[in-house]
Scaffold this active site. Sequence first.
Site, short mmCIF file in Angstrom:
data_model
loop_
_atom_site.label_atom_id
_atom_site.label_comp_id
_atom_site.label_asym_id
_atom_site.label_seq_id
_atom_site.Cartn_x
_atom_site.Cartn_y
_atom_site.Cartn_z
N TYR A 9 -10.62 30.39 -0.22
CA TYR A 9 -10.91 30.64 -1.64
C TYR A 9 -12.40 30.78 -1.89
CZ TYR A 9 -6.12 29.67 -3.10
OH TYR A 9 -4.77 29.71 -3.29
N LYS B 278 -2.17 -3.80 -2.38
CA LYS B 278 -1.92 -2.97 -3.56
C LYS B 278 -2.15 -1.49 -3.22
CE LYS B 278 -6.65 -3.67 -5.17
NZ LYS B 278 -7.54 -4.55 -5.94
C1 LIG Z 1 -8.43 -5.29 -5.03
C2 LIG Z 1 -8.78 -6.70 -5.21
C3 LIG Z 1 -9.27 -7.47 -4.15
C4 LIG Z 1 -9.62 -6.89 -2.79
O1 LIG Z 1 -10.93 -6.39 -2.81
P1 LIG Z 1 -11.62 -5.80 -1.48
O2 LIG Z 1 -12.99 -5.43 -1.91
O3 LIG Z 1 -10.83 -4.60 -1.08
O4 LIG Z 1 -11.56 -6.87 -0.45
C5 LIG Z 1 -9.44 -8.83 -4.37
N1 LIG Z 1 -9.19 -9.39 -5.58
C6 LIG Z 1 -8.76 -8.66 -6.63
C7 LIG Z 1 -8.51 -9.34 -7.93
C8 LIG Z 1 -8.54 -7.29 -6.50
O5 LIG Z 1 -8.12 -6.57 -7.55
#
Ligand SMILES: *Cc1c(COP(=O)(O)O)cnc(C)c1O
Length: 340
Positions: free
Chosen positions: A249, A33
């Site tokens: 800045y 994602k």
């Molecule tokens: C993002 C997510 C993961 C992955 O989590 P990590 O801590 O990056 O391994 C797993 N399950 C769900 C439902 C998520 O939203």
Amino acid sequence: MAKIVLNKSNYFHNLKIISEHAGSKEKVAVVLKDNAYGHGLLEIAKLANEFGIEKAVVRTVEEARQIETFFRQILILADNNLKTYSHSFHIVINSLEDIQRLPENTNVHLKVDTGMHRNGISVERLEEAIHGIYNKKLNLTGILTHYRSADELSCEFFWQRSVFKQVKSDTKIICEKLLLPIPKFHSANSSALFRFNNYDEDIVRVGIAQYGYLETNIIFSNPNLKPVMSLWADKISTRNIKKNEKVGYGGKYLAKKDMKISTYNLGYGDGFLRLDGTQKYITPKGHEILGRVSMDNISVNSDEDEICIFEDVRELAKLQNTISYEITTTLNPNIPKEIR
Ligand SMILES: *Cc1c(COP(=O)(O)O)cnc(C)c1O
């Protein structure tokens, strides 16, 4: 623009450790994602496929479509707008209302809220939800939950695990009554995976660990993962400044001696979180980012044509009072990627 370099051998090293701990490559679902946490959705999907990973997790149907050819199964966390469907897509049901929104025959994974109180149906409504899925002729392929404290030393993880254990046995009974096959069960993210000694579930959803980080309490015996991403920037211009001249800045950097400095083509406009001149950040080769980060520029005490900004984000995360996830995920998706 800056450049992201992805270290293929580090990525494969991490996937090997993860698959071994999970029990097999088949169990591993790589979480891609948010542009693979900033690493590049397509780049990471191709590499995971080359390693032999068959499952992925994304947020939207659109992301799933982009990587469809690389995986046998893609779990879609938060999108039930199914204009295009593929047999490899499995949609997460986050509420009872979701059941009514999905077309017949869709593959679904039912999310159960075992204590995080973010998404999923409550444990008490498990039977109602499975019956709803059955009546709507959806295809129940999985049951999942998510831990709120897998990375901390507390009893909460064990408490949620025991709630999920009950969900599993209840599901089996409900499915047997309906003559449905038993769905796949999964609960672990990266930090939870490494708290199981014998991982006995069907799938593990691994995000951050594949990219080389684990934010778990150091009390746990953490695996030796290697960061996959390094960030590089090119020189725009070089100048000599005198002692007591100020840079950038607000003039937040004051030269303590005559020095040669350069600007590089990276800034908060590229999603590189802004340093405000009060934190001291040193790059892996010992160069300092001088003063405030601008929108498209940083000033550094170097005159090299190309510099590495980071190859491990933990130092920056600490300075920015955040987690490794945020440093990599905020990077602009348009930053070019190179696999080495
Ligand atoms: C993002 C997510 C993961 C992955 O989590 P990590 O801590 O990056 O391994 C797993 N399950 C769900 C439902 C998520 O939203």
